[in-house]
Motif scaffolding. Structure first.
Motif, short mmCIF file in Angstrom:
data_model
loop_
_atom_site.label_atom_id
_atom_site.label_comp_id
_atom_site.label_asym_id
_atom_site.label_seq_id
_atom_site.Cartn_x
_atom_site.Cartn_y
_atom_site.Cartn_z
N TRP A 1 0.83 -1.11 0.20
CA TRP A 1 -0.27 -0.21 -0.08
C TRP A 1 1.49 1.45 0.26
N PHE A 2 0.56 1.92 -0.56
CA PHE A 2 1.03 3.71 -1.00
C PHE A 2 2.75 3.64 -0.31
N HIS A 3 3.72 2.33 -1.64
CA HIS A 3 4.65 2.65 -1.84
C HIS A 3 5.20 4.18 -2.47
N LYS A 4 6.24 4.76 -1.48
CA LYS A 4 6.96 5.64 -2.00
C LYS A 4 7.06 6.11 -3.43
N SER A 5 7.91 5.25 -3.94
CA SER A 5 7.93 5.26 -5.19
C SER A 5 6.91 6.09 -6.60
N ARG A 6 5.53 5.45 -5.55
CA ARG A 6 4.60 5.52 -6.24
C ARG A 6 3.80 6.75 -6.21
N LEU A 7 4.37 7.21 -5.14
CA LEU A 7 3.42 8.75 -4.82
C LEU A 7 3.12 9.41 -5.43
N VAL A 8 4.13 10.42 -6.54
CA VAL A 8 3.10 10.73 -7.47
C VAL A 8 2.00 10.17 -8.04
N GLN A 9 2.31 9.02 -8.51
CA GLN A 9 1.03 8.74 -10.11
C GLN A 9 -0.46 8.56 -8.70
N LEU B 1 -11.00 11.33 -7.02
CA LEU B 1 -11.57 12.20 -6.01
C LEU B 1 -12.74 13.95 -6.39
N ILE B 2 -12.14 14.43 -7.74
CA ILE B 2 -13.27 14.69 -8.90
C ILE B 2 -14.21 14.35 -9.60
N ILE B 3 -13.79 12.65 -9.86
CA ILE B 3 -15.23 12.28 -10.29
C ILE B 3 -16.27 11.83 -8.94
N VAL B 4 -15.92 11.48 -8.07
CA VAL B 4 -16.71 11.31 -7.10
C VAL B 4 -17.38 12.50 -6.43
N THR C 1 -5.43 9.67 -7.10
CA THR C 1 -6.57 10.62 -6.26
C THR C 1 -7.43 11.51 -6.42
N ILE C 2 -6.00 11.95 -7.10
CA ILE C 2 -7.04 13.56 -7.47
C ILE C 2 -8.46 13.48 -8.17
N LEU C 3 -7.46 13.00 -9.68
CA LEU C 3 -8.68 12.48 -10.74
C LEU C 3 -10.05 11.64 -10.01
#
Lengths: 442, 411, 166
Positions: free
Chosen positions: B362-370, B379-382, B375-377
């Motif tokens: 879960w939430f490995h730091k190497s994938r933080l940006v993606q 959340l926008i949809i929801v 998440t932003i996308l």
């Protein structure tokens, strides 16, 4: 890759439970589910109507004996009318509708024998008409709220035809609301071509008014009439979206419509009426210009009773597919068919033209001539440029036309002087002038 | 006699309740339903907090939908004259008809949500990655999953039309108009979907056939493939963590459990939990049914089903007018934007460049940006869905949810 | 003690589990038994018995003869049992002695089918022609609600069945 176990400890004994709580969670879920299923079964075995059915059976046993009540079964009951594509389940609760002997005041209303005023039921047997044909409501439903389409602020019952109940009639201010006057609307849905019908006093009154006032001069009614106002043939089928409720509500002061700052829906609420198309019509019949300030429909000074009657009449003009066996036939085999079109014929008579000439010379020649421009435009070729209806509106309502009509506005910009009709003019007089002008402006 | 009965009973159920290690090992080869599983699984794969068991929840919902759906097929009539009445009969005149319909409808909505959340979980845990494995191709399973998401949405959409009420016909009108706005082939797509130029009997029977046989069979095949791929890819992504640790030199011995009965029992637990939740919703919350379908008037407001509401909101706000050229919001918001999002999603597993360590965590730091962008996308949809559901009122104007204007009735 | 309680709770859970699955099965199964039918009703209201004529009364919608003799009424179907044509009522205008199926009987009328020649006696017995059985009699009753005569087309009664009108 699946590791081949190198150390025995990683291979558990099959009786060693790695998730000891799982079984308990399953049991708990099963108990909860069983409880929920129990609620569902309870709801299924105890629908709202069952207590009415039990009460009715007890009532019949008490009044007529056990033998008479023997065949009363429980469950959903319906009258199915394939010709009208109707299924009426009202009789699931209204069980006494065809029992003889349950007319008394001591019988609960829901179980009472259906009244038969003037032999109405003999002409409209249940098996052919059902219940909702006359009373409205949602025939499919088996609970009160949804069958009677009750609007109580809760979850909205999505059904277009509400029950035309006594309570609803009371809301609209009917004095005889207990007699279910609104059901006359449904009578006239089929009986619209009868010029009068026993048992429908409001509709009869309305039809008399329509004949006297010659509404079809301006409106198409039953497929025939003028087109100064909208076509009313299927007025009763119009949806609320087609009525302007958010426009301004006007008051008439010194003969002119003045905005009150209220919207039409505010005015409806202010009068304590429900927010409906029915109420809209009531207000419109009272004073057409309060809704449409440029309207040429006059204020006929209708009484409250007349307004209700007329509103019921227009609401009854619905688009329906009536199978042939449902078309009403008068006793001697004829039907009154044509609306009175004699007023239309009148418009071409010589007397009318003469009268128009008199009025024209009296009121119009101060500003208008046929051949030349004077204060106002020359009238030659008038009816080639403008419709009769536009001219009528111009004569009857020149200031609101100048404010709202683009052509009138243009003319005002050009001629700079607003059109005034000295001493005012009535509708009949305006029509006469038009008949005269039709001849002389050619 | 009792002994004989007991023997018969044992013969039927021993694979679900093995009495020793030998039986536990043989169980998965001797039982058709269990052949899916390896004889043993890592205990970590079965953890609640890793996968949240969303895949199993989705599959359980599919099962409930299939069973309730088959019964409903005996009771519903797919004809424009009779469909509405058959649904009314379900509500009022068929024994348990109301709970049948409620369970079907709630399971459908829950499945869309569960499948979506499952995708979110897989993304956050980088479970579409292959870790150290040379054999695994989890990106294929990710792609299959995206297709399953689309199929779930289509199943829900095709089912939405069947009651033939105002909600059905206008929601589908909005949806099919979006299909129509695809350039060049849009009109043809609409013509084939609806079987005509209008939504009428042809459209109803086509949507019905799609909904009851074509799409469910396709979905079942893909679900099966999706689960089989997990085996082919050497288990859930979390197992890659053990390989990575071993590579680093750690002495790793993952704890194993027998699939039968422990994994089977846990799956049954998840199914029971899903069933309990659906029963709870179905007993207390009724399915809506609006007025009979009529193309002569539109309910105000006319809204798409909730999972498409974000599209409807997009369509309403993305009509572009530049000079004299108007690009219809239907195309931009309905085809272009969702098309881009879906394509990005589908190919992401193939183009993700994060390191192997991020697989199954879960939430490995190497994938933080993606993770943040995703998440932003999401959340926008929801957010758009919530907004369109509660804040868009009559005339698609914005209102506070408690201040929707009263709309006039007829009488 | 703790073991017993655990065992009890386990069994409760097991029963609940089977109960839920069984209950759902049973409920879904029950939903397939129709409660209401979109068919013409089998128990049909005919008319006010005081409007019944003496002798033969025919109801075309139900294809049913209702006979009245004095204060007794009975109903016999007019549907020929061969291929479903409507049989003709054949009155003799008086009592006629005949031999039918080896027995001497006295009849006032018979039923003859025009399609393929089946002939039924006054009691509905088939004595000539291709029909495999006689005409069915249906029970009548007075509906306590309306006082009307009601026929139950889903039931059959013997040929000597009569309803006494009070």
């Amino acid at each position: 890759m699946e590791q081949k176990p190198q150390v025995k400890q990683t291979l558990p004994d099959v009786k060693e439970d790695p998730f000891p709580y799982d079984s308990w969670i399953i049991y708990a879920l099963a108990v909860i589910s069983a409880f929920l299923l129990g609620i569902a079964i309870y709801k299924e075995l105890n629908p709202e109507y069952i207590k009415y059915q039990r009460e009715f059976k007890a009532l019949v046993e008490k009044k007529f004996g056990k033998e008479a009540a023997k065949n009363i079964t429980f469950g959903v009951k319906q009258i199915w009318i394939p010709a009208l594509n109707k299924t009426d389940r009202c009789i699931t609760c209204h069980l006494g509708y065809e029992w003889k002997g349950l007319e008394g005041e001591d019988i609960p209303v829901v179980f009472r024998t259906h009244p038969n005023p003037n032999g109405l039921l003999d002409k409209h047997p249940f098996g052919k008409y059902g219940c909702t044909s006359c009373h409205g409501g949602q025939g499919f439903a088996t609970n009160i709220r949804e069958a009677h389409v009750i609007h109580d602020g809760g979850k909205k019952v999505r059904w277009l035809e509400p029950l035309l109940s006594a309570e609803k009639a009371k809301e609209y201010g009917f004095k005889d609301w207990q007699k279910l006057p609104l059901t006359e609307i449904n009578c006239n849905v089929c009986h619209r071509y009868d010029d009068s019908l026993p048992g429908t006093p409001y509709i009869n009154l309305a039809k008399k008014i329509v004949k006297e006032k010659a509404c079809n001069t301006c409106h198409i009614i039953n497929g025939e009439g003028g087109n100064i106002g909208p076509n009313l043939t299927y007025e009763g089928s119009k949806m609320p979206e087609m009525f302007d409720m958010r426009g301004d509500y006007y008051e008439i002061r010194d003969g002119q419509p003045v905005p009150t700052g209220r919207k039409i829906e505010d005015e409806i609420r202010r009068r304590g009426l429900p927010l409906t198309v029915f109420s809209w019509h009531l207000i419109h019949f009272e004073e057409p210009r309060s809704i449409t300030p440029t309207s040429v429909m006059p204020n006929y000074g209708f009484t409250d009773e007349e307004k209700l009657a007329l509103t019921m009449l227009v609401m009854s003009w619905k688009k329906v597919n009536l199978p042939a066996e449902y078309i009403p036939v008068k006793k001697n085999g004829t039907r009154t068919v044509q609306p009175d079109t004699s007023l239309k014929a009148q418009s071409a008579s010589a007397d009318l033209v003469k009268r128009g000439e008199e009025i024209y010379k009296q009121k119009c020649t101060a500003c208008h001539q046929i051949e030349n421009r004077l204060v106002g435009p020359a009238l030659k070729g008038l009816f080639e440029k403008r419709s009769e209806d536009w001219v009528l509106r111009m004569i009857l309502n020149p200031d609101s036309m100048i404010k709202n009509d683009p052509i009138a506005k243009q003319l005002y910009d050009e001629y700079k002087v607003p059109m005034i009709v000295p001493g005012g003019i009535t509708q009949d007089e305006a029509r006469a002038v038009i008949e005269y002008l039709k001849i002389v402006t050619k | 006699m009792k002994e004989k009965l007991y023997q018969v009973w044992r013969a039927l159920v021993w694979t679900f309740d093995p009495s020793d290690r030998t039986e536990a090992g043989k169980a998965i080869t001797r039982n058709f339903w269990l052949h899916w599983f390896p004889p043993r699984m890592t205990k970590a794969s079965l953890s609640w907090s890793y996968s949240l068991w969303l895949g199993t929840i989705s599959a359980s919902l599919f099962l409930i939908l299939a069973v309730t759906g088959i019964i409903l097929m005996f009771l519903y009539v797919p004809s424009v004259e009779r469909a509405y009445q058959s649904i009314k009969d379900l509500e009022y005149a068929v024994s348990f008809g109301w709970i049948l319909r409620n369970m079907h409808r709630w399971s459908a909505h829950m499945m869309v949500a569960a499948v979506f959340l499952h995708m979110v979980r897989v993304f956050y845990t980088g479970a579409y990655k292959n870790g150290m494995s040379h054999m695994a191709r989890r990106e294929i399973n990710w792609l299959v999953g995206i297709i399953l998401l689309l199929l779930t949405l289509l199943l829900s959409f095709s089912g939405y039309l069947l009651p033939w009420d105002q909600l059905a016909i206008w929601a589908v009108t909005v949806g099919t108009q979006i299909a129509k706005s695809v350039p060049i082939i849009g009109d043809e797509i609409y013509f084939v979907l609806a079987g005509g130029t209008n939504l009428d009997q042809n459209a109803l029977i086509r949507f019905y056939t799609l909904h009851v046989i074509f799409l469910p069979v396709l979905t079942l095949i893909l679900i099966s493939y999706h689960m089989w791929r997990v085996r082919k890819d050497e288990g859930l992504a979390i197992t890659e963590q053990f390989n990575i640790a071993r590579k680093k030199g750690e002495a790793v011995q993952p704890e194993m459990v027998f699939s039968s009965p422990w994994a089977v029992r846990r799956i049954f637990l998840v199914f029971m939990g899903t069933l309990t939740w659906i029963l709870f919703l179905s007993v207390f919350l009724d399915s809506p049914l609006e007025e009979p379908a009529s193309l002569e008037w539109t309910p105000n407001p006319a809204k798409a089903p909730w999972y498409f509401l974000w599209l409807q909101e997009l369509i309403a706000i993305t009509t572009i007018r530049i000079g004299g050229i108007t690009i219809n919001g239907g195309f931009v918001g309905g085809v272009l934007i969702p098309g881009i999002i879906t394509t990005l999603l589908a190919v992401w597993a193939f183009i993700d460049k994060s390191p192997a360590e991020a697989t199954g965590v879960w939430f490995h730091k190497s994938r933080l940006v993606q993770n943040i962008v995703f998440t932003i996308l999401a959340l926008i949809i929801v957010g758009m869905i919530f907004f369109a559901m509660y804040f868009r009122g009559p005339y698609w104007e914005v209102y506070w949810p408690w201040a929707w204007p009263e709309l006039p009735e007829i009488i | 003690m703790k073991e017993k309680r655990r065992e009890f709770l386990k069994n409760l859970g097991r029963i609940a589990g089977y109960g839920v699955l069984g209950g759902l099965f049973a409920g879904f199964g029950r939903s397939l038994w129709p409660n209401i039918l979109y068919e013409p009703p089998k128990r049909v209201r005919l008319l006010d018995p005081k409007n019944l004529a003496e002798g033969m009364n025919y109801f075309p919608e139900q294809r049913l003869f209702v006979f009245k003799k004095g204060d007794e009424v009975w109903a016999i179907s007019a549907v020929c049992q061969h291929l479903g044509c409507t049989v003709n009522f054949v009155p003799f205008g008086g009592k006629v002695k005949k031999k039918i199926l080896g027995k001497e009987v006295e009849e006032e009328w018979e039923f003859h089918c025009p399609c393929h020649g089946s002939k039924y006696s006054q009691d509905g017995d088939i004595y000539e022609g291709p029909a495999p059985r006689g005409l069915p009699f249906h029970p009548l009753e007075i509906d306590p609600a309306t006082g009307y005569l009601v026929v139950d087309l889903s039931k059959e009664v013997k040929k000597d069945w009569r309803l006494k009108l009070s």
